[in-house]
Design a protein around this motif. Sequence first.
Motif, PDB file in Angstrom:
ATOM      1  N   GLY A  11       0.820  -1.212   0.000  1.00  0.00           N
ATOM      2  CA  GLY A  11       0.000   0.000   0.000  1.00  0.00           C
ATOM      3  C   GLY A  11       0.848   1.253   0.000  1.00  0.00           C
ATOM      4  O   GLY A  11       0.560   2.220  -0.722  1.00  0.00           O
ATOM      5  N   MET A  12       1.906   1.261   0.803  1.00  0.00           N
ATOM      6  CA  MET A  12       2.801   2.419   0.857  1.00  0.00           C
ATOM      7  C   MET A  12       3.502   2.641  -0.479  1.00  0.00           C
ATOM      8  O   MET A  12       3.674   3.775  -0.925  1.00  0.00           O
ATOM      9  N   ILE A  13       3.903   1.549  -1.112  1.00  0.00           N
ATOM     10  CA  ILE A  13       4.561   1.662  -2.417  1.00  0.00           C
ATOM     11  C   ILE A  13       3.597   2.249  -3.444  1.00  0.00           C
ATOM     12  O   ILE A  13       3.964   3.135  -4.232  1.00  0.00           O
ATOM     13  N   CYS A  14       2.343   1.773  -3.417  1.00  0.00           N
ATOM     14  CA  CYS A  14       1.337   2.289  -4.348  1.00  0.00           C
ATOM     15  C   CYS A  14       1.085   3.776  -4.116  1.00  0.00           C
ATOM     16  O   CYS A  14       0.962   4.552  -5.071  1.00  0.00           O
ATOM     17  N   ILE A  15       1.015   4.178  -2.844  1.00  0.00           N
ATOM     18  CA  ILE A  15       0.802   5.596  -2.522  1.00  0.00           C
ATOM     19  C   ILE A  15       1.977   6.422  -3.018  1.00  0.00           C
ATOM     20  O   ILE A  15       1.795   7.496  -3.616  1.00  0.00           O
ATOM     21  N   LEU A  16       3.199   5.940  -2.784  1.00  0.00           N
ATOM     22  CA  LEU A  16       4.391   6.654  -3.226  1.00  0.00           C
ATOM     23  C   LEU A  16       4.412   6.800  -4.739  1.00  0.00           C
ATOM     24  O   LEU A  16       4.694   7.889  -5.265  1.00  0.00           O
ATOM     25  N   LEU A  17       4.085   5.705  -5.434  1.00  0.00           N
ATOM     26  CA  LEU A  17       4.074   5.766  -6.894  1.00  0.00           C
ATOM     27  C   LEU A  17       2.997   6.734  -7.388  1.00  0.00           C
ATOM     28  O   LEU A  17       3.205   7.464  -8.356  1.00  0.00           O
ATOM     29  N   VAL A  19       1.869   9.387  -5.782  1.00  0.00           N
ATOM     30  CA  VAL A  19       2.339  10.747  -5.523  1.00  0.00           C
ATOM     31  C   VAL A  19       3.369  11.165  -6.565  1.00  0.00           C
ATOM     32  O   VAL A  19       3.322  12.288  -7.096  1.00  0.00           O
ATOM     33  N   LEU A  20       4.291  10.267  -6.894  1.00  0.00           N
ATOM     34  CA  LEU A  20       5.317  10.575  -7.895  1.00  0.00           C
ATOM     35  C   LEU A  20       4.688  10.811  -9.263  1.00  0.00           C
ATOM     36  O   LEU A  20       5.090  11.723 -10.004  1.00  0.00           O
ATOM     37  N   PHE A  21       3.687  10.000  -9.592  1.00  0.00           N
ATOM     38  CA  PHE A  21       2.991  10.181 -10.866  1.00  0.00           C
ATOM     39  C   PHE A  21       2.300  11.536 -10.910  1.00  0.00           C
ATOM     40  O   PHE A  21       2.403  12.271 -11.895  1.00  0.00           O
ATOM     41  N   GLY A  24       4.675  14.280 -11.348  1.00  0.00           N
ATOM     42  CA  GLY A  24       5.123  14.289 -12.738  1.00  0.00           C
ATOM     43  C   GLY A  24       4.116  14.971 -13.653  1.00  0.00           C
ATOM     44  O   GLY A  24       4.501  15.700 -14.576  1.00  0.00           O
ATOM     45  N   VAL A  25       2.837  14.760 -13.382  1.00  0.00           N
ATOM     46  CA  VAL A  25       1.801  15.412 -14.179  1.00  0.00           C
ATOM     47  C   VAL A  25       1.846  16.928 -13.971  1.00  0.00           C
ATOM     48  O   VAL A  25       1.741  17.712 -14.925  1.00  0.00           O
ATOM     49  N   VAL A  26       1.999  17.360 -12.728  1.00  0.00           N
ATOM     50  CA  VAL A  26       2.094  18.795 -12.451  1.00  0.00           C
ATOM     51  C   VAL A  26       3.316  19.396 -13.155  1.00  0.00           C
ATOM     52  O   VAL A  26       3.246  20.501 -13.716  1.00  0.00           O
ATOM     53  N   ALA A  27       4.422  18.669 -13.151  1.00  0.00           N
ATOM     54  CA  ALA A  27       5.615  19.138 -13.859  1.00  0.00           C
ATOM     55  C   ALA A  27       5.339  19.264 -15.355  1.00  0.00           C
ATOM     56  O   ALA A  27       5.794  20.208 -16.012  1.00  0.00           O
ATOM     57  N   MET A  28       4.576  18.315 -15.896  1.00  0.00           N
ATOM     58  CA  MET A  28       4.204  18.371 -17.310  1.00  0.00           C
ATOM     59  C   MET A  28       3.361  19.613 -17.599  1.00  0.00           C
ATOM     60  O   MET A  28       3.533  20.278 -18.619  1.00  0.00           O
TER      61      MET A  28
END
Length: 202
Positions: A11-17, A19-21, A24-28
């Motif tokens: 679950g933590m890994i999914c949340i981290l991924l 957040v990173l995604f 990345g969208v905001v950066a785009m």
Amino acid sequence: MKLLKKILKLGMICILLGVLFYLGVVAMVCYREKNIPPVGEYDAIIVLGAQVKPDGTLSLQLQWRVDAAAKAWKERESLIVVCGAQGHNEPATEASVMKAELIRQGVPEEYILMDDKSFNTRQNISNAVKLLEGRDADHVLVVTSDYHLPRAMAIAEDAGLDASGVGAPTKLGLRFWVKNHGREGLAWIKYWMQKYLHLPLE
């Protein structure tokens, strides 16, 4: 207990991924708004709505959009479609308030078409397309806020328009910058879900 730990870890890994995604969208969003192609030829201008204040005046973002549209019209006299319905805390439709301001800035009323039924960007573009049917408006100029412009142009192109765009600068400080770009990141995710997964999201 081991299974629970594995589930929590996953679950933590999914949340981290996630957040990173999202980051990345905001950066785009930031990248795209700084790399808008030059304005091409246009036969019509589509101005997307924003909040009207309770006293009936334009919010700053809406004022900046209308100012940019008026400037574009003075550079090339074209039909202008103003888009935006009446929100629950707005005394009039966004389209009617924009129309009045454009007239005040010197745009003749006969150049202005109103879409006063739309509540989001997709509806803005769809209704504008209908209003422009049969008017020889093959090339359009989309006018909205800078952070919003790339998605608005993508939706316009999805609707079959040959679109270029002008992004009105948003000069409201860091807090509003974060709010607007954060919300726009979520809007892009929703846009992709509608376009590629065909989910009935509004």
